[in-house]
Design a protein around this motif. Structure first.
Motif, PDB file in Angstrom:
ATOM      1  N   LEU A  19     -23.448 -59.323  -7.142  1.00  0.00           N
ATOM      2  CA  LEU A  19     -24.205 -59.875  -8.256  1.00  0.00           C
ATOM      3  C   LEU A  19     -24.653 -61.309  -7.942  1.00  0.00           C
ATOM      4  N   GLN A  20     -23.728 -62.070  -7.366  1.00  0.00           N
ATOM      5  CA  GLN A  20     -24.067 -63.454  -6.999  1.00  0.00           C
ATOM      6  C   GLN A  20     -25.134 -63.484  -5.908  1.00  0.00           C
ATOM      7  N   ILE A  21     -25.023 -62.549  -4.960  1.00  0.00           N
ATOM      8  CA  ILE A  21     -26.008 -62.529  -3.872  1.00  0.00           C
ATOM      9  C   ILE A  21     -27.402 -62.271  -4.436  1.00  0.00           C
ATOM     10  N   TRP A  22     -27.486 -61.282  -5.323  1.00  0.00           N
ATOM     11  CA  TRP A  22     -28.777 -60.961  -5.918  1.00  0.00           C
ATOM     12  C   TRP A  22     -29.344 -62.175  -6.673  1.00  0.00           C
ATOM     13  N   TRP A  23     -28.482 -62.779  -7.473  1.00  0.00           N
ATOM     14  CA  TRP A  23     -28.963 -63.829  -8.371  1.00  0.00           C
ATOM     15  C   TRP A  23     -29.222 -65.147  -7.635  1.00  0.00           C
ATOM     16  N   ALA A  78     -24.369 -64.188   3.145  1.00  0.00           N
ATOM     17  CA  ALA A  78     -23.799 -64.494   1.840  1.00  0.00           C
ATOM     18  C   ALA A  78     -22.535 -63.684   1.599  1.00  0.00           C
ATOM     19  N   ARG A  79     -22.547 -62.436   2.100  1.00  0.00           N
ATOM     20  CA  ARG A  79     -21.343 -61.598   1.950  1.00  0.00           C
ATOM     21  C   ARG A  79     -20.190 -62.207   2.703  1.00  0.00           C
ATOM     22  N   ILE A  80     -20.472 -62.676   3.920  1.00  0.00           N
ATOM     23  CA  ILE A  80     -19.415 -63.290   4.731  1.00  0.00           C
ATOM     24  C   ILE A  80     -18.890 -64.546   4.043  1.00  0.00           C
ATOM     25  N   ASP A  81     -19.778 -65.241   3.367  1.00  0.00           N
ATOM     26  CA  ASP A  81     -19.367 -66.427   2.612  1.00  0.00           C
ATOM     27  C   ASP A  81     -18.534 -66.071   1.387  1.00  0.00           C
ATOM     28  N   GLY A  82     -18.412 -64.795   1.113  1.00  0.00           N
ATOM     29  CA  GLY A  82     -17.535 -64.374   0.028  1.00  0.00           C
ATOM     30  C   GLY A  82     -18.205 -64.239  -1.318  1.00  0.00           C
ATOM     31  N   PRO A 114     -34.806 -61.258   4.287  1.00  0.00           N
ATOM     32  CA  PRO A 114     -34.101 -60.752   5.463  1.00  0.00           C
ATOM     33  C   PRO A 114     -32.683 -60.288   5.110  1.00  0.00           C
ATOM     34  N   ASP A 115     -32.292 -59.147   5.676  1.00  0.00           N
ATOM     35  CA  ASP A 115     -30.942 -58.631   5.445  1.00  0.00           C
ATOM     36  C   ASP A 115     -29.878 -59.603   5.939  1.00  0.00           C
ATOM     37  N   ASP A 116     -30.229 -60.392   6.961  1.00  0.00           N
ATOM     38  CA  ASP A 116     -29.275 -61.369   7.514  1.00  0.00           C
ATOM     39  C   ASP A 116     -28.801 -62.351   6.441  1.00  0.00           C
ATOM     40  N   PHE A 117     -29.729 -62.757   5.571  1.00  0.00           N
ATOM     41  CA  PHE A 117     -29.370 -63.700   4.503  1.00  0.00           C
ATOM     42  C   PHE A 117     -28.283 -63.089   3.638  1.00  0.00           C
ATOM     43  N   ILE A 118     -28.480 -61.814   3.333  1.00  0.00           N
ATOM     44  CA  ILE A 118     -27.555 -61.131   2.437  1.00  0.00           C
ATOM     45  C   ILE A 118     -26.201 -60.965   3.117  1.00  0.00           C
TER      46      ILE A 118
END
Lengths: 297, 291
Positions: free
Chosen positions: B195-199, B187-191, B180-184
């Motif tokens: 690269l970290q989001i993908w991994w 994670a972005r909001i979490d900073g 889900p895009d929401d997860f991504i």
């Protein structure tokens, strides 16, 4: 130059995306597209690996057209396709259709059929090659002999060798097709069958009117997948006929083996490249026919 | 036993029982035929292993169980040393290629799936179109390239064509659609950076697909023949299939030794399959239908 932190979120995404794609883009450019172009280019050149490289125009293709070995190879390649594909399609459907209705030892029997898919073509080519030897070596002829049946020449006969080489290729791919067919069968909603049962329709009608039409996408996938495999057959032929590659009398030689021979034994790179272009064209046509069939869905 | 109002009449019993029996009989025949077929399917593998355990004088007997099983052939073949080398070569090449595919195919698949950027469509179509290019068309240019860069007869030379595959890229792209895009976004909001989001966010969610891809790539490289045959010259650089092919010719009529070599190259994949059977079959279906 703007700093990364001054970029908008959208721009940052673009930077990230291209950072992720940089190495793969180089890879696909250098290892896939550039060589494709080179192969086409070389096919218009006369190039003996050890000697000169000159422009030849369509000479390689003309030579191919007039080469009786090429036409023999062309026929062989299509023989692999036209025998291998229907045989493996029918066999794998029959197996999958019945296996799907089986509960007892279902997993075990499925494993038996799938196991050959996990083997290496080279290893199995040698096993089958041993099976095909004459009495007293080969298994098949030993079994025939024990029933008092006359021996069969497999790999030494110009007529039997091609099917004999094809058999292990069909055998190895069967399990994969069975698994794909079973997934296709599982995907058919049971409500269709229930409705048919209420209407009191016989199994043959169910098979031909419901199951097979609904399996069409699965069948198209299997046909294309196996067609491409048979058109590119090499490992089995090479290993079962190492003493006389593609023999006897080119009876088993497929296009890929001719390419290998021309390029790496004859070092006639231009001529071999022209053959690869022909192979590419054949595969392209087969794939396009498949897309047509899928579109008409 | 509960007393039921509706008792079966003799007629109805006969009516239902006969078809039931016929159905059971039919089911039994179906089982039997499938079972026999399955046994025949594994016969070549069974004979390969059985012959590898036979003494030379027994090789031409059709019995499946060796009279006096021996590991002599294995000792002989392995003592020669080459199979050991080829085995190690194959393991190294298949492992590195698999890791590379897991990394790059999923990175590209993820990027094509989750980013909107100029050039996306072009990259997508470009990679898709490489599915149409047969390996056989590329071996001549690859060979010439390897020759001019000095890659012939090296691990890199054997590996480089397979480090990324379009098939793997599309398989991974399909599976990242289910993340889900929401997860991504979260994670972005979490900073986290991309690269970290993908991994750390996306990759763990597609583990089954990664495993399926790993199986396919590993098996494909373990059994690969044409390119390793072309690019290797020296015996020490052969992979198992290339080595076995030459060994078969050399052993000539010593079929028990050829079967031993064949068994050495096949048993590892069979063992892996038997351990992860359910998992592998599910992976094959996923890869077959989605890839």
């Amino acid at each position: 130059m703007t700093l990364y932190r001054d970029l908008t979120i959208r721009q940052k995404h673009i930077v990230w995306a291209w950072a992720f794609l940089a190495i793969p883009a180089l890879f696909y450019g250098i290892i896939r597209f550039y060589p494709t172009g080179t192969a086409v280019l070389i096919s218009f050149q006369n190039w003996n690996l050890l000697g000169s490289r000159t422009w030849a125009g369509l000479e390689n293709y003309r030579e191919l057209w007039n080469d009786p070995v090429f036409w023999k190879v062309f026929r062989n390649t299509f023989a692999y396709l036209l025998i291998g594909t229907p045989v493996s399609l029918v066999l794998s459907f029959i197996i999958a259709y019945h296996l799907d209705k089986l509960r007892f030892m279902h997993g075990f029997i499925r494993m038996l059929y799938f196991l050959p898919f996990m083997t290496s073509a080279v290893a199995m080519a040698w096993v089958w090659r041993w099976f095909y030897q004459g009495v007293p070596i080969g298994l098949f002829n030993n079994i025939l002999a024990s029933f008092g049946i006359a021996q069969i020449e497999f790999l030494n006969s110009t007529t039997n060798a091609l099917p004999a080489v094809l058999a292990p290729a069909v055998w190895a791919g069967l399990g994969f097709q069975v698994i794909i067919f079973m997934a296709g069968l599982r995907a058919i909603p049971t409500s269709y069958y229930e409705a048919a049962r209420i209407d009191g329709v016989g199994w043959w009608t169910i098979l031909t009117q419901i199951t097979l039409p609904l399996l069409k996408p699965t069948m198209v996938f299997i046909v294309v997948f196996s067609s491409i495999g048979f058109l590119r057959i090499f490992d089995h032929v090479f290993n079962m006929t190492t003493n006389n590659p593609g023999g006897p009398l080119n009876a088993t030689k497929p296009l890929v083996l001719m390419i290998y021979d021309t390029a790496f034994n004859g070092f006639n790179m231009g001529y071999a490249a022209a053959q690869t272009v022909v192979l590419f064209t054949i595969l392209l046509i087969v794939s396009l026919i498949q897309l047509r069939l899928l579109r008409s869905e | 036993m509960a007393v039921t109002d509706i008792r079966p009449t003799a007629a109805s019993v006969l009516e239902t029982k006969a078809p039931a029996r016929a159905r059971n009989m039919g089911q039994f025949i179906r089982w039997l035929l499938l079972f026999i077929g399955g046994i025949l399917m594994v016969m070549p593998i069974a004979y390969m292993i059985s012959t590898s355990l036979k003494w030379p004088h027994e090789v031409y007997n059709v019995n499946l169980i060796p009279e006096e099983p021996t590991l002599e052939n294995y000792t002989y073949v392995l003592e020669d040393g080459r199979f050991y080398l080829w085995f190690v070569n194959s393991i190294i090449i298949a492992t590195i290629t698999t890791l590379s595919n897991l990394l790059f195919d999923s990175l590209v698949g993820y990027t094509l799936c989750k980013f909107r950027f100029p050039g996306r469509q072009i990259i997508f179509i470009a990679i898709l179109s490489t599915l149409m290019i047969p390996t056989e068309m590329l071996v001549i240019p690859w060979y010439l390239m390897s020759q001019s860069f000095g890659w012939l007869d090296s691990y890199w030379g054997i590996m480089f064509p397979g480090l990324m595959t379009a098939f793997g890229t599309f398989l991974m792209k399909q599976f990242f659609e289910s993340v889900p895009d929401d997860f991504i976004e979260a994670a972005r909001i979490d900073g986290l950076n991309e690269l970290q989001i993908w991994w750390t966010v996306a990759m763990p969610l597609v583990k089954p697909a990664l495993a399926a891809l790993a199986i396919f790539v590993f098996l494909g490289n373990w059994t690969a023949f044409l390119w390793p045959l072309i690019v290797t010259n020296s015996v020490e650089m052969y992979t198992i299939p290339v080595g076995l092919s030459g060994f078969g010719d050399e052993a000539d009529v010593a079929w028990e030794l050829i079967m031993t070599g064949a068994a050495i190259s096949t048993i590892p994949t069979l063992v892996v399959f038997l351990i992860f059977q359910r998992f592998i079959i599910r992976g094959v279906v996923m890869a077959g239908l989605k890839g």
